[in-house]
Design an enzyme around this catalytic site. Sequence first.
Site, short mmCIF file in Angstrom:
data_model
loop_
_atom_site.label_atom_id
_atom_site.label_comp_id
_atom_site.label_asym_id
_atom_site.label_seq_id
_atom_site.Cartn_x
_atom_site.Cartn_y
_atom_site.Cartn_z
N ASN A 23 -22.95 104.48 -7.58
CA ASN A 23 -23.06 104.54 -6.20
C ASN A 23 -24.20 103.74 -5.69
OD1 ASN A 23 -21.83 104.16 -3.40
ND2 ASN A 23 -23.34 105.55 -3.11
N GLU A 42 -18.27 110.76 3.02
CA GLU A 42 -17.74 109.60 1.85
C GLU A 42 -16.35 109.37 2.14
OE1 GLU A 42 -19.77 107.41 -0.03
OE2 GLU A 42 -21.14 108.40 1.48
N TRP A 67 -19.74 95.44 0.65
CA TRP A 67 -20.34 94.16 0.54
C TRP A 67 -20.91 93.52 1.58
CZ3 TRP A 67 -22.58 91.70 -3.76
CH2 TRP A 67 -22.03 92.40 -4.98
N TRP A 80 -15.23 107.80 4.97
CA TRP A 80 -15.52 106.18 5.00
C TRP A 80 -14.53 105.39 4.71
CZ3 TRP A 80 -19.53 103.13 6.38
CH2 TRP A 80 -19.55 101.88 5.88
#
Length: 456
Positions: free
Chosen positions: A332, A263, A373, A266
Amino acid sequence: MTASPTILWFRQDLRLHDQPALVAAAGAGPVIPVYILDDESPGDWRMGAAQRWWLHHSLIALAKDLDDLGSRLILRRGHAVEILRALMDESGATEVHAIRHYEPWWRRAEQMLEDCLNLHDGNHLARPELVTTGSGRPFRIYSAFWKGLQEHLPPEYPLDPPKAVTAPAHWPTSEKLADWSLLPTKPDWSTGFDEDWIPGEATARERMAEFGEKAVAYDTARNMPSEEGSSRLSPHLHFGEISVRAVWHSLARHGDTETFRKELAWRDFTDGVVMALPDYADHNGRDAFDKMPWRTGAEAQADLTAWQQGRTGYPIVDAGMRQLWATGWMHNRVRMIAASFLIKHLLIDWREGERWFWDCLVDADYGNNAVNWQWVGGTGIDSNMFGRIMAPLSQSEKFDAGDYIRQWVPELKNVGDAAIHDPDEAGCRPKDYPAKIIGHREGRERALAAAKTMRG
Protein backbone atom coordinates in the site's frame (compact mmCIF):
# COMPACT_ATOMS: atom_id res chain seq x y z
CA MET A 1 -46.39 -29.55 -7.23
CA THR A 2 -42.73 -28.63 -7.47
CA ALA A 3 -41.92 -24.99 -6.70
CA SER A 4 -40.39 -22.96 -9.50
CA PRO A 5 -36.68 -22.33 -9.00
CA THR A 6 -35.06 -19.08 -7.96
CA ILE A 7 -31.93 -17.73 -9.66
CA LEU A 8 -29.00 -16.74 -7.45
CA TRP A 9 -26.85 -14.23 -9.35
CA PHE A 10 -23.21 -14.16 -8.24
CA ARG A 11 -20.98 -11.21 -9.06
CA GLN A 12 -18.27 -9.92 -6.71
CA ASP A 13 -19.68 -11.97 -3.82
CA LEU A 14 -18.22 -15.40 -4.49
CA ARG A 15 -18.84 -16.98 -1.10
CA LEU A 16 -21.31 -19.03 0.93
CA HIS A 17 -20.76 -17.49 4.40
CA ASP A 18 -22.59 -14.22 5.04
CA GLN A 19 -24.23 -14.46 1.63
CA PRO A 20 -27.73 -13.03 2.24
CA ALA A 21 -28.82 -13.54 -1.36
CA LEU A 22 -27.98 -17.24 -1.05
CA VAL A 23 -29.81 -17.53 2.27
CA ALA A 24 -32.93 -15.88 0.83
CA ALA A 25 -32.89 -17.93 -2.35
CA ALA A 26 -32.35 -21.20 -0.45
CA GLY A 27 -35.27 -20.36 1.80
CA ALA A 28 -37.57 -19.88 -1.20
CA GLY A 29 -37.08 -23.34 -2.73
CA PRO A 30 -34.91 -24.76 -5.53
CA VAL A 31 -31.95 -22.57 -6.48
CA ILE A 32 -30.02 -22.09 -9.71
CA PRO A 33 -26.71 -20.39 -8.86
CA VAL A 34 -25.23 -18.57 -11.85
CA TYR A 35 -22.14 -16.55 -12.63
CA ILE A 36 -22.17 -14.48 -15.82
CA LEU A 37 -18.96 -13.26 -17.41
CA ASP A 38 -20.24 -9.94 -18.73
CA ASP A 39 -17.67 -8.04 -20.78
CA GLU A 40 -20.36 -5.99 -22.50
CA SER A 41 -22.05 -4.04 -19.71
CA PRO A 42 -18.83 -2.53 -18.24
CA GLY A 43 -17.62 -1.29 -21.63
CA ASP A 44 -14.07 0.01 -21.26
CA TRP A 45 -14.05 -1.12 -17.62
CA ARG A 46 -14.41 -4.82 -18.28
CA MET A 47 -12.34 -6.97 -15.95
CA GLY A 48 -8.57 -6.63 -16.26
CA ALA A 49 -6.18 -9.48 -17.01
CA ALA A 50 -5.00 -10.05 -13.43
CA GLN A 51 -8.56 -10.11 -12.14
CA ARG A 52 -9.43 -12.73 -14.76
CA TRP A 53 -6.69 -14.98 -13.43
CA TRP A 54 -8.16 -14.67 -9.95
CA LEU A 55 -11.73 -15.15 -11.19
CA HIS A 56 -10.85 -18.45 -12.87
CA HIS A 57 -9.58 -19.97 -9.64
CA SER A 58 -12.24 -18.38 -7.47
CA LEU A 59 -15.02 -19.86 -9.62
CA ILE A 60 -13.45 -23.31 -9.29
CA ALA A 61 -13.47 -22.92 -5.51
CA LEU A 62 -17.05 -21.64 -5.44
CA ALA A 63 -18.29 -24.46 -7.67
CA LYS A 64 -16.75 -27.01 -5.32
CA ASP A 65 -18.32 -25.36 -2.27
CA LEU A 66 -21.73 -25.37 -3.94
CA ASP A 67 -21.29 -29.01 -4.92
CA ASP A 68 -20.71 -29.84 -1.25
CA LEU A 69 -24.16 -28.34 -0.55
CA GLY A 70 -25.81 -30.47 -3.22
CA SER A 71 -25.89 -27.68 -5.78
CA ARG A 72 -23.82 -26.55 -8.75
CA LEU A 73 -22.64 -23.36 -10.44
CA ILE A 74 -24.01 -22.48 -13.86
CA LEU A 75 -21.65 -20.45 -16.05
CA ARG A 76 -22.84 -18.19 -18.85
CA ARG A 77 -21.11 -15.48 -20.88
CA GLY A 78 -22.73 -12.39 -22.37
CA HIS A 79 -24.82 -9.38 -21.43
CA ALA A 80 -25.96 -10.11 -17.87
CA VAL A 81 -29.51 -8.78 -18.21
CA GLU A 82 -30.13 -10.74 -21.40
CA ILE A 83 -28.60 -13.91 -19.95
CA LEU A 84 -30.72 -13.70 -16.79
CA ARG A 85 -33.91 -13.12 -18.79
CA ALA A 86 -33.07 -16.13 -20.96
CA LEU A 87 -32.36 -18.29 -17.90
CA MET A 88 -35.70 -17.35 -16.40
CA ASP A 89 -37.45 -18.42 -19.61
CA GLU A 90 -35.51 -21.70 -19.72
CA SER A 91 -36.04 -22.63 -16.10
CA GLY A 92 -39.41 -21.13 -15.26
CA ALA A 93 -37.85 -18.98 -12.55
CA THR A 94 -39.69 -15.78 -11.71
CA GLU A 95 -37.23 -14.22 -9.26
CA VAL A 96 -33.53 -13.41 -9.08
CA HIS A 97 -31.67 -12.85 -5.81
CA ALA A 98 -28.38 -10.93 -5.73
CA ILE A 99 -26.21 -8.75 -3.51
CA ARG A 100 -26.33 -5.05 -4.29
CA HIS A 101 -23.40 -3.57 -6.24
CA TYR A 102 -22.35 0.00 -6.94
CA GLU A 103 -20.31 -0.02 -10.14
CA PRO A 104 -22.29 2.09 -12.65
CA TRP A 105 -22.81 -0.79 -15.07
CA TRP A 106 -24.20 -3.02 -12.32
CA ARG A 107 -26.53 -0.27 -11.11
CA ARG A 108 -27.87 0.08 -14.65
CA ALA A 109 -28.37 -3.70 -14.88
CA GLU A 110 -30.18 -3.76 -11.53
CA GLN A 111 -32.56 -1.05 -12.73
CA MET A 112 -33.31 -3.04 -15.88
CA LEU A 113 -34.17 -6.08 -13.75
CA GLU A 114 -36.18 -4.33 -11.04
CA ASP A 115 -39.36 -6.27 -11.92
CA CYS A 116 -37.77 -9.58 -10.85
CA LEU A 117 -34.63 -8.73 -8.89
CA ASN A 118 -34.42 -9.00 -5.11
CA LEU A 119 -31.36 -7.12 -3.86
CA HIS A 120 -29.66 -7.77 -0.55
CA ASP A 121 -27.01 -5.90 1.42
CA GLY A 122 -23.86 -7.88 2.05
CA ASN A 123 -20.73 -6.26 0.62
CA HIS A 124 -20.57 -3.17 2.85
CA LEU A 125 -20.48 -2.13 6.48
CA ALA A 126 -23.55 -0.03 5.70
CA ARG A 127 -25.30 0.78 2.44
CA PRO A 128 -23.56 3.87 1.01
CA GLU A 129 -26.88 5.61 0.32
CA LEU A 130 -27.72 5.40 4.03
CA VAL A 131 -24.53 7.16 5.14
CA THR A 132 -25.30 10.70 4.05
CA THR A 133 -24.96 14.34 5.02
CA GLY A 134 -27.72 16.25 6.80
CA SER A 135 -29.12 17.17 3.38
CA GLY A 136 -29.24 13.49 2.36
CA ARG A 137 -26.30 13.57 -0.04
CA PRO A 138 -23.35 11.18 -0.10
CA PHE A 139 -20.28 12.39 1.77
CA ARG A 140 -17.44 13.71 -0.39
CA ILE A 141 -14.87 13.89 2.39
CA TYR A 142 -13.74 10.67 4.02
CA SER A 143 -13.29 12.07 7.54
CA ALA A 144 -16.90 13.27 7.51
CA PHE A 145 -18.02 9.92 6.07
CA TRP A 146 -16.24 8.03 8.86
CA LYS A 147 -17.99 10.17 11.44
CA GLY A 148 -21.36 9.63 9.78
CA LEU A 149 -20.75 5.89 9.52
CA GLN A 150 -20.58 5.60 13.31
CA GLU A 151 -24.37 5.79 13.47
CA HIS A 152 -24.54 2.52 11.52
CA LEU A 153 -21.87 0.59 13.41
CA PRO A 154 -21.25 -2.08 14.32
CA PRO A 155 -22.51 -3.80 11.18
CA GLU A 156 -24.89 -6.72 11.34
CA TYR A 157 -23.37 -10.04 12.34
CA PRO A 158 -22.46 -12.34 9.45
CA LEU A 159 -24.98 -14.96 8.39
CA ASP A 160 -24.23 -18.68 8.49
CA PRO A 161 -24.49 -20.48 5.16
CA PRO A 162 -27.42 -22.82 4.57
CA LYS A 163 -26.71 -26.45 5.37
CA ALA A 164 -28.04 -27.53 1.97
CA VAL A 165 -29.34 -25.97 -1.22
CA THR A 166 -32.28 -27.59 -3.04
CA ALA A 167 -31.54 -28.40 -6.67
CA PRO A 168 -34.04 -27.60 -9.44
CA ALA A 169 -35.87 -30.40 -11.21
CA HIS A 170 -33.90 -29.62 -14.37
CA TRP A 171 -30.52 -27.90 -14.55
CA PRO A 172 -29.93 -25.40 -17.35
CA THR A 173 -26.84 -25.95 -19.48
CA SER A 174 -23.56 -24.45 -18.33
CA GLU A 175 -20.59 -23.24 -20.30
CA LYS A 176 -17.14 -24.65 -19.51
CA LEU A 177 -14.80 -22.44 -17.53
CA ALA A 178 -11.81 -23.49 -19.65
CA ASP A 179 -13.55 -22.10 -22.74
CA TRP A 180 -13.48 -18.61 -21.24
CA SER A 181 -9.67 -18.48 -21.56
CA LEU A 182 -9.28 -16.43 -18.39
CA LEU A 183 -5.75 -17.67 -17.76
CA PRO A 184 -2.74 -16.24 -19.65
CA THR A 185 -0.96 -18.65 -21.97
CA LYS A 186 1.21 -16.85 -24.55
CA PRO A 187 3.08 -15.90 -22.47
CA ASP A 188 2.01 -17.13 -19.06
CA TRP A 189 2.92 -14.14 -16.89
CA SER A 190 1.07 -15.52 -13.84
CA THR A 191 3.64 -17.92 -12.39
CA GLY A 192 4.30 -15.54 -9.50
CA PHE A 193 0.57 -15.32 -8.82
CA ASP A 194 0.48 -19.04 -8.04
CA GLU A 195 3.25 -18.58 -5.50
CA ASP A 196 1.52 -15.68 -3.74
CA TRP A 197 -2.19 -16.45 -3.89
CA ILE A 198 -4.79 -19.16 -3.46
CA PRO A 199 -8.16 -17.68 -4.44
CA GLY A 200 -11.35 -18.87 -2.78
CA GLU A 201 -13.43 -18.49 0.35
CA ALA A 202 -11.49 -21.03 2.41
CA THR A 203 -8.21 -19.13 2.01
CA ALA A 204 -9.97 -15.82 2.63
CA ARG A 205 -11.24 -17.06 5.97
CA GLU A 206 -7.80 -18.41 6.88
CA ARG A 207 -6.19 -15.05 6.09
CA MET A 208 -8.80 -13.27 8.17
CA ALA A 209 -8.07 -15.46 11.17
CA GLU A 210 -4.30 -15.10 10.78
CA PHE A 211 -4.43 -11.33 10.45
CA GLY A 212 -6.36 -10.77 13.66
CA GLU A 213 -3.26 -10.92 15.85
CA LYS A 214 -1.38 -8.54 13.54
CA ALA A 215 -4.17 -5.98 13.22
CA VAL A 216 -3.25 -4.10 16.40
CA ALA A 217 0.15 -3.26 14.87
CA TYR A 218 -1.31 -2.29 11.49
CA ASP A 219 -0.99 1.47 12.02
CA THR A 220 2.81 1.19 11.86
CA ALA A 221 3.40 -2.11 10.07
CA ARG A 222 1.29 -1.18 7.01
CA ASN A 223 3.92 1.42 6.03
CA MET A 224 6.90 -0.93 6.09
CA PRO A 225 7.35 -2.63 2.69
CA SER A 226 9.97 -5.05 4.00
CA GLU A 227 7.58 -6.40 6.62
CA GLU A 228 4.41 -8.47 6.23
CA GLY A 229 2.16 -5.91 7.90
CA SER A 230 -0.68 -5.88 5.36
CA SER A 231 -3.70 -8.11 5.72
CA ARG A 232 -3.44 -9.41 2.12
CA LEU A 233 -7.22 -9.58 2.21
CA SER A 234 -7.85 -7.00 -0.52
CA PRO A 235 -8.37 -9.39 -3.47
CA HIS A 236 -10.54 -11.66 -1.34
CA LEU A 237 -12.66 -8.64 -0.38
CA HIS A 238 -12.75 -7.41 -3.97
CA PHE A 239 -14.17 -10.70 -5.21
CA GLY A 240 -16.43 -11.02 -2.19
CA GLU A 241 -14.87 -14.29 -1.06
CA ILE A 242 -15.27 -12.87 2.41
CA SER A 243 -17.61 -10.13 3.61
CA VAL A 244 -16.39 -6.87 5.07
CA ARG A 245 -18.63 -7.27 8.08
CA ALA A 246 -17.19 -10.72 8.76
CA VAL A 247 -13.72 -9.16 8.83
CA TRP A 248 -14.98 -6.31 11.04
CA HIS A 249 -16.41 -8.65 13.65
CA SER A 250 -13.40 -10.97 13.54
CA LEU A 251 -11.30 -8.06 14.84
CA ALA A 252 -13.52 -7.47 17.88
CA ARG A 253 -11.39 -9.59 20.22
CA HIS A 254 -8.04 -8.13 19.16
CA GLY A 255 -7.76 -4.79 20.94
CA ASP A 256 -7.43 -1.46 19.13
CA THR A 257 -7.82 -2.14 15.41
CA GLU A 258 -9.36 1.18 14.40
CA THR A 259 -6.73 1.98 11.76
CA PHE A 260 -7.50 -1.18 9.84
CA ARG A 261 -11.25 -0.75 10.33
CA LYS A 262 -10.94 2.68 8.76
CA GLU A 263 -9.40 0.98 5.74
CA LEU A 264 -12.47 -1.26 5.54
CA ALA A 265 -14.69 1.82 5.77
CA TRP A 266 -12.70 3.49 2.99
CA ARG A 267 -14.02 0.81 0.64
CA ASP A 268 -17.59 1.84 1.52
CA PHE A 269 -16.67 5.50 1.02
CA THR A 270 -15.30 4.94 -2.48
CA ASP A 271 -18.46 3.11 -3.52
CA GLY A 272 -20.43 6.11 -2.27
CA VAL A 273 -18.28 8.38 -4.44
CA VAL A 274 -18.90 6.41 -7.63
CA MET A 275 -22.57 6.07 -6.74
CA ALA A 276 -22.79 9.88 -6.76
CA LEU A 277 -20.25 10.35 -9.59
CA PRO A 278 -20.45 7.26 -11.84
CA ASP A 279 -17.82 8.51 -14.28
CA TYR A 280 -15.27 9.35 -11.58
CA ALA A 281 -12.81 6.86 -13.07
CA ASP A 282 -12.67 8.88 -16.29
CA HIS A 283 -12.99 12.51 -15.19
CA ASN A 284 -11.15 14.80 -12.79
CA GLY A 285 -12.99 15.39 -9.55
CA ARG A 286 -11.71 18.99 -9.66
CA ASP A 287 -12.57 20.76 -12.92
CA ALA A 288 -9.43 22.91 -12.74
CA PHE A 289 -7.36 19.87 -13.64
CA ASP A 290 -9.05 19.67 -17.03
CA LYS A 291 -6.51 22.38 -17.95
CA MET A 292 -3.47 20.55 -16.58
CA PRO A 293 -0.78 20.29 -19.30
CA TRP A 294 -0.02 16.59 -18.88
CA ARG A 295 2.95 15.41 -20.90
CA THR A 296 2.20 13.50 -24.09
CA GLY A 297 4.20 12.34 -27.08
CA ALA A 298 7.05 9.90 -27.60
CA GLU A 299 9.19 11.01 -24.65
CA ALA A 300 6.29 10.80 -22.23
CA GLN A 301 5.34 7.39 -23.64
CA ALA A 302 8.88 6.15 -23.09
CA ASP A 303 8.74 7.38 -19.49
CA LEU A 304 5.38 5.66 -18.99
CA THR A 305 6.83 2.41 -20.30
CA ALA A 306 9.84 2.72 -17.99
CA TRP A 307 7.48 3.25 -15.05
CA GLN A 308 5.35 0.24 -16.03
CA GLN A 309 8.43 -1.96 -16.33
CA GLY A 310 10.09 -0.77 -13.12
CA ARG A 311 13.01 0.89 -14.90
CA THR A 312 12.83 4.47 -13.57
CA GLY A 313 16.09 4.49 -11.61
CA TYR A 314 14.19 5.03 -8.36
CA PRO A 315 14.56 1.72 -6.47
CA ILE A 316 11.40 1.98 -4.33
CA VAL A 317 9.28 2.80 -7.38
CA ASP A 318 10.84 0.06 -9.47
CA ALA A 319 10.46 -2.53 -6.72
CA GLY A 320 6.76 -1.76 -6.45
CA MET A 321 6.11 -1.89 -10.17
CA ARG A 322 7.93 -5.20 -10.48
CA GLN A 323 6.06 -6.65 -7.52
CA LEU A 324 2.84 -5.58 -9.22
CA TRP A 325 3.73 -7.34 -12.47
CA ALA A 326 4.98 -10.48 -10.76
CA THR A 327 2.20 -10.96 -8.20
CA GLY A 328 -0.79 -8.79 -9.18
CA TRP A 329 -0.46 -6.84 -5.95
CA MET A 330 1.63 -3.99 -4.52
CA HIS A 331 2.34 -2.86 -0.98
CA ASN A 332 0.00 0.00 0.00
CA ARG A 333 2.70 2.56 0.90
CA VAL A 334 4.55 1.77 -2.31
CA ARG A 335 1.36 2.17 -4.35
CA MET A 336 1.16 5.78 -3.18
CA ILE A 337 4.84 6.41 -3.92
CA ALA A 338 4.64 4.86 -7.39
CA ALA A 339 1.43 6.71 -8.24
CA SER A 340 2.78 10.05 -7.05
CA PHE A 341 5.95 9.51 -9.09
CA LEU A 342 4.01 8.92 -12.30
CA ILE A 343 1.70 11.89 -11.83
CA LYS A 344 4.10 14.46 -10.43
CA HIS A 345 7.69 13.51 -11.24
CA LEU A 346 6.77 12.35 -14.75
CA LEU A 347 3.75 14.68 -15.17
CA ILE A 348 1.71 11.92 -16.82
CA ASP A 349 -2.08 11.88 -16.59
CA TRP A 350 -3.28 9.87 -13.57
CA ARG A 351 -5.65 7.94 -15.84
CA GLU A 352 -2.69 6.21 -17.49
CA GLY A 353 -1.66 4.79 -14.12
CA GLU A 354 -5.22 3.99 -13.15
CA ARG A 355 -5.65 1.91 -16.31
CA TRP A 356 -2.36 0.06 -15.72
CA PHE A 357 -3.38 -0.80 -12.18
CA TRP A 358 -6.81 -1.90 -13.41
CA ASP A 359 -5.20 -4.43 -15.72
CA CYS A 360 -2.42 -5.57 -13.36
CA LEU A 361 -4.03 -5.64 -9.89
CA VAL A 362 -5.98 -8.64 -8.65
CA ASP A 363 -7.81 -6.30 -6.24
CA ALA A 364 -8.69 -3.45 -8.63
CA ASP A 365 -12.08 -2.16 -7.44
CA TYR A 366 -13.65 0.39 -9.78
CA GLY A 367 -14.34 2.89 -6.99
CA ASN A 368 -11.25 2.21 -4.89
CA ASN A 369 -8.88 2.41 -7.85
CA ALA A 370 -10.33 5.67 -9.14
CA VAL A 371 -10.60 7.40 -5.77
CA ASN A 372 -7.09 6.36 -4.73
CA TRP A 373 -5.50 7.63 -7.94
CA GLN A 374 -7.35 10.93 -7.72
CA TRP A 375 -6.44 11.26 -4.03
CA VAL A 376 -2.73 10.89 -4.79
CA GLY A 377 -2.95 13.11 -7.87
CA GLY A 378 -4.71 15.97 -6.13
CA THR A 379 -7.42 15.87 -8.80
CA GLY A 380 -10.16 14.35 -6.65
CA ILE A 381 -13.00 15.74 -4.58
CA ASP A 382 -11.21 14.46 -1.46
CA SER A 383 -7.51 14.37 -2.20
CA ASN A 384 -4.00 15.30 -1.30
CA MET A 385 -2.92 18.75 -2.55
CA PHE A 386 -1.15 18.53 -5.90
CA GLY A 387 1.73 20.52 -4.44
CA ARG A 388 2.41 17.82 -1.85
CA ILE A 389 4.89 15.75 -3.82
CA MET A 390 6.16 12.57 -2.23
CA ALA A 391 9.95 12.23 -2.22
CA PRO A 392 10.51 8.58 -3.18
CA LEU A 393 14.13 8.46 -2.04
CA SER A 394 13.46 9.75 1.46
CA GLN A 395 10.24 7.72 1.69
CA SER A 396 12.24 4.60 0.91
CA GLU A 397 14.74 5.34 3.65
CA LYS A 398 12.10 6.47 6.18
CA PHE A 399 10.16 3.23 5.83
CA ASP A 400 13.23 0.99 5.70
CA ALA A 401 12.51 -0.50 2.27
CA GLY A 402 15.98 -1.96 1.68
CA ASP A 403 15.07 -5.65 1.87
CA TYR A 404 11.93 -5.03 -0.18
CA ILE A 405 14.04 -3.42 -2.92
CA ARG A 406 16.54 -6.28 -2.92
CA GLN A 407 13.71 -8.78 -3.28
CA TRP A 408 12.15 -7.14 -6.33
CA VAL A 409 15.13 -5.42 -7.98
CA PRO A 410 17.78 -8.16 -8.08
CA GLU A 411 20.27 -5.82 -9.80
CA LEU A 412 20.58 -4.11 -6.40
CA LYS A 413 20.78 -7.22 -4.22
CA ASN A 414 24.41 -6.55 -3.28
CA VAL A 415 24.01 -2.83 -2.55
CA GLY A 416 24.38 -1.98 1.14
CA ASP A 417 21.85 -0.29 3.38
CA ALA A 418 23.49 3.13 3.14
CA ALA A 419 23.18 3.24 -0.66
CA ILE A 420 20.21 0.99 -1.51
CA HIS A 421 17.66 3.81 -1.59
CA ASP A 422 19.68 5.95 -4.03
CA PRO A 423 22.61 4.05 -5.58
CA ASP A 424 22.96 6.76 -8.23
CA GLU A 425 23.77 9.41 -5.63
CA ALA A 426 26.01 7.01 -3.71
CA GLY A 427 28.03 6.33 -6.85
CA CYS A 428 27.50 2.57 -6.76
CA ARG A 429 24.73 2.03 -9.31
CA PRO A 430 25.22 -1.33 -11.05
CA LYS A 431 25.62 -1.12 -14.83
CA ASP A 432 22.49 -3.18 -15.44
CA TYR A 433 20.31 -0.84 -13.36
CA PRO A 434 19.08 2.36 -15.08
CA ALA A 435 19.98 5.89 -14.06
CA LYS A 436 17.16 8.11 -12.82
CA ILE A 437 14.95 9.18 -15.69
CA ILE A 438 14.49 12.54 -13.99
CA GLY A 439 15.96 14.15 -10.90
CA HIS A 440 13.74 14.61 -7.86
CA ARG A 441 14.15 18.40 -7.77
CA GLU A 442 13.73 18.71 -11.53
CA GLY A 443 10.55 16.64 -11.48
CA ARG A 444 9.15 18.55 -8.54
CA GLU A 445 9.79 21.95 -10.10
CA ARG A 446 8.28 20.87 -13.42
CA ALA A 447 5.14 19.61 -11.69
CA LEU A 448 4.68 22.81 -9.67
CA ALA A 449 5.21 24.95 -12.77
CA ALA A 450 2.59 22.94 -14.66
CA ALA A 451 0.11 23.36 -11.81
CA LYS A 452 0.57 27.14 -11.93
CA THR A 453 -0.60 27.23 -15.55
CA MET A 454 -4.02 26.00 -14.45
CA ARG A 455 -4.46 29.22 -12.51
CA GLY A 456 -2.96 31.41 -15.14
